[in-house]
Design an enzyme around this catalytic site. Structure first.
Site, short mmCIF file in Angstrom:
data_model
loop_
_atom_site.label_atom_id
_atom_site.label_comp_id
_atom_site.label_asym_id
_atom_site.label_seq_id
_atom_site.Cartn_x
_atom_site.Cartn_y
_atom_site.Cartn_z
N GLY A 198 -22.04 80.31 -61.58
CA GLY A 198 -20.70 80.06 -61.10
C GLY A 198 -19.65 80.15 -62.06
O GLY A 198 -18.43 80.06 -61.97
N SER A 205 -24.28 84.20 -61.17
CA SER A 205 -23.20 85.27 -61.08
C SER A 205 -23.50 86.71 -60.87
O SER A 205 -23.11 87.84 -61.31
CB SER A 205 -22.42 85.28 -62.50
OG SER A 205 -21.55 84.22 -62.84
N GLU A 217 -32.43 80.75 -63.82
CA GLU A 217 -30.88 80.43 -63.66
C GLU A 217 -30.34 80.06 -64.86
O GLU A 217 -30.29 78.83 -64.82
CB GLU A 217 -30.68 79.82 -62.41
CG GLU A 217 -31.31 80.46 -61.19
CD GLU A 217 -30.35 79.64 -60.01
OE1 GLU A 217 -29.66 80.70 -59.44
OE2 GLU A 217 -30.30 78.63 -59.64
N GLY A 236 -25.26 82.44 -55.37
CA GLY A 236 -24.47 81.64 -54.81
C GLY A 236 -23.08 82.10 -54.34
O GLY A 236 -23.13 82.67 -53.02
N GLY A 237 -21.85 82.24 -55.07
CA GLY A 237 -20.89 82.92 -54.73
C GLY A 237 -20.96 83.89 -54.08
O GLY A 237 -20.21 84.08 -52.69
N ASN A 242 -27.95 81.05 -51.72
CA ASN A 242 -27.99 79.72 -51.74
C ASN A 242 -26.27 79.10 -51.35
O ASN A 242 -25.29 79.39 -52.12
CB ASN A 242 -28.20 79.37 -53.12
CG ASN A 242 -28.06 77.55 -53.42
OD1 ASN A 242 -27.65 76.90 -52.44
ND2 ASN A 242 -28.22 77.26 -54.64
N TRP A 243 -26.38 78.94 -50.17
CA TRP A 243 -24.57 78.56 -49.78
C TRP A 243 -24.45 77.14 -50.15
O TRP A 243 -23.02 76.84 -50.14
CB TRP A 243 -24.78 78.54 -48.21
CG TRP A 243 -24.73 79.95 -47.73
CD1 TRP A 243 -24.91 81.09 -48.25
CD2 TRP A 243 -24.69 80.18 -46.27
NE1 TRP A 243 -25.06 82.14 -47.54
CE2 TRP A 243 -25.03 81.73 -46.04
CE3 TRP A 243 -24.92 79.47 -45.28
CZ2 TRP A 243 -25.10 82.29 -45.06
CZ3 TRP A 243 -25.07 80.19 -43.70
CH2 TRP A 243 -25.11 81.57 -43.82
N LYS A 244 -25.25 76.47 -50.95
CA LYS A 244 -24.68 75.34 -51.43
C LYS A 244 -23.75 74.35 -50.52
O LYS A 244 -24.24 74.34 -49.41
CB LYS A 244 -23.71 75.44 -52.76
CG LYS A 244 -24.61 76.24 -53.57
CD LYS A 244 -23.80 76.48 -55.12
CE LYS A 244 -24.85 77.49 -56.04
NZ LYS A 244 -24.26 77.45 -57.38
N GLU A 272 -28.04 72.50 -60.53
CA GLU A 272 -27.16 71.50 -60.04
C GLU A 272 -27.65 69.94 -59.84
O GLU A 272 -27.10 69.07 -59.92
CB GLU A 272 -26.12 72.09 -58.82
CG GLU A 272 -25.06 72.99 -59.42
CD GLU A 272 -24.75 74.12 -58.41
OE1 GLU A 272 -25.08 74.03 -57.32
OE2 GLU A 272 -24.32 75.18 -59.04
N HIS A 289 -32.81 72.94 -58.37
CA HIS A 289 -31.77 73.65 -58.90
C HIS A 289 -30.79 72.97 -60.13
O HIS A 289 -30.93 71.97 -60.15
CB HIS A 289 -30.59 73.90 -57.42
CG HIS A 289 -29.66 75.08 -57.86
ND1 HIS A 289 -28.59 74.70 -58.47
CD2 HIS A 289 -29.31 76.19 -57.57
CE1 HIS A 289 -27.54 75.71 -58.65
NE2 HIS A 289 -28.11 76.67 -58.04
P1 PGA Z 1 -23.72 81.64 -58.51
O1 PGA Z 1 -24.88 80.91 -58.23
O2 PGA Z 1 -24.24 83.27 -57.82
O3 PGA Z 1 -22.32 81.50 -57.89
O4 PGA Z 1 -23.59 82.03 -59.82
C1 PGA Z 1 -26.06 81.17 -58.13
C2 PGA Z 1 -27.02 79.71 -58.00
O5 PGA Z 1 -26.47 78.40 -58.63
O6 PGA Z 1 -28.17 79.78 -57.31
#
Ligand code: PGA
Length: 254
Positions: free
Chosen positions: A176, A216, A170, A237-238, A12-14, A100, A98
């Site tokens: 994050g 994470s 999640e 994500g990251g 997930n590149w956001k 966010e 998600h």
């Molecule tokens: P993260 O994000 O790996 O940076 O914690 C995961 C996500 O939000 O899908």
């Protein structure tokens, strides 16, 4: 993981990567990992890079997804993207709900349900995200929150419609933050989710539904997470933004 379910590693590149950066990353990834036969790799770039990424995505086992969609087929919804538009760009998945989007953009269990249903109707597989905030975990309400989100997002679906759905657990406190749920904490919730899915949709779906862990995920914790019986992949994500780290995740050890 359970060998009957094909593991899914989702990036997930956001809101990261221009078109040029996205193309370069996905080309390097494909070159570095080679074909993936026993696992699936999902790349979810920003909307703006979907077409360009789709054009260079050739490697076996790779597929494309969006990070969001709208539930209406078309109309006066400025700034929104329909499921047909995503299909048109060769997406096969779309992430819905998600945390966010829930926290920053006001998504509710009901809008997540509408988006998931629209995705299925269009022939896309939704990746339905659920997860508790830290305060809920500390109050001992994790299972209550997860049950509400699962039922809210999936109610009304038939067993047949559920067949393509992927669930992502999640915990919001792990996204994050560098603070991953321990494999045991994640497994406990994954097993609970599988149980809820079983009571809603029966044993076949229980056995087949893939449940990803997100929050994470990094090269140092992927093998331990994937060793748990109910963890079928990761939503990342990251660590998905760089070739080296995402390659290590894709190549986790069975
Ligand atoms: P993260 O994000 O790996 O940076 O914690 C995961 C996500 O939000 O899908």
């Amino acid at each position: 993981m359970n060998p009957d379910r094909r593991p899914l590693m989702a990036a997930n590149w956001k809101m990261h990567k221009t078109v040029t950066e996205a193309v370069s990353l996905v080309e390097s990834l494909q070159k570095e990992t080679g074909p993936c036969a026993d696992r699936e790799v999902l790349i979810a770039p920003p909307f703006t890079a979907l077409k360009a990424v789709s054009d260079v995505m050739k490697q076996k086992g790779y597929c494309l997804g969006a990070q969001n969609c709208h539930w209406e087929e078309k109309g006066a919804f400025t700034g929104e993207i329909s499921t047909a538009m995503l299909k048109d760009l060769c997406c096969t998945y779309v992430i819905v709900g998600h945390s966010e989007r829930r926290q920053l953009f006001g998504e509710t269990d009901e809008t997540v349900r509408l988006k998931g249903a629209a995705a299925i109707k269009a022939g896309l597989a939704p990746v339905v995200c659920v997860g508790e905030v830290l305060e809920a975990r500390e109050r001992g309400e994790t299972f209550e929150v997860i049950a509400r989100q699962i039922e809210g997002a999936l109610k009304g679906l038939s067993e047949e419609q559920m067949a393509g759905v992927v669930i992502a657990y999640e915990p919001v406190w792990a996204i994050g933050t560098g603070r991953t749920a321990s494999p045991e904490q994640a497994q406990e919730v994954h097993a609970f989710i599988r149980g809820r899915v079983s009571s809603l949709f029966g044993k076949t779906i229980e056995k087949n539904v893939r449940i990803l862990y997100g929050g994470s995920v990094k090269p140092s914790n992927i093998d331990a997470l994937m060793a748990e019986p109910d963890i079928d992949g990761a939503l990342v994500g990251g660590a998905s933004l760089e070739v080296g780290s995402f390659k290590s995740l894709v190549q986790f050890n069975f």
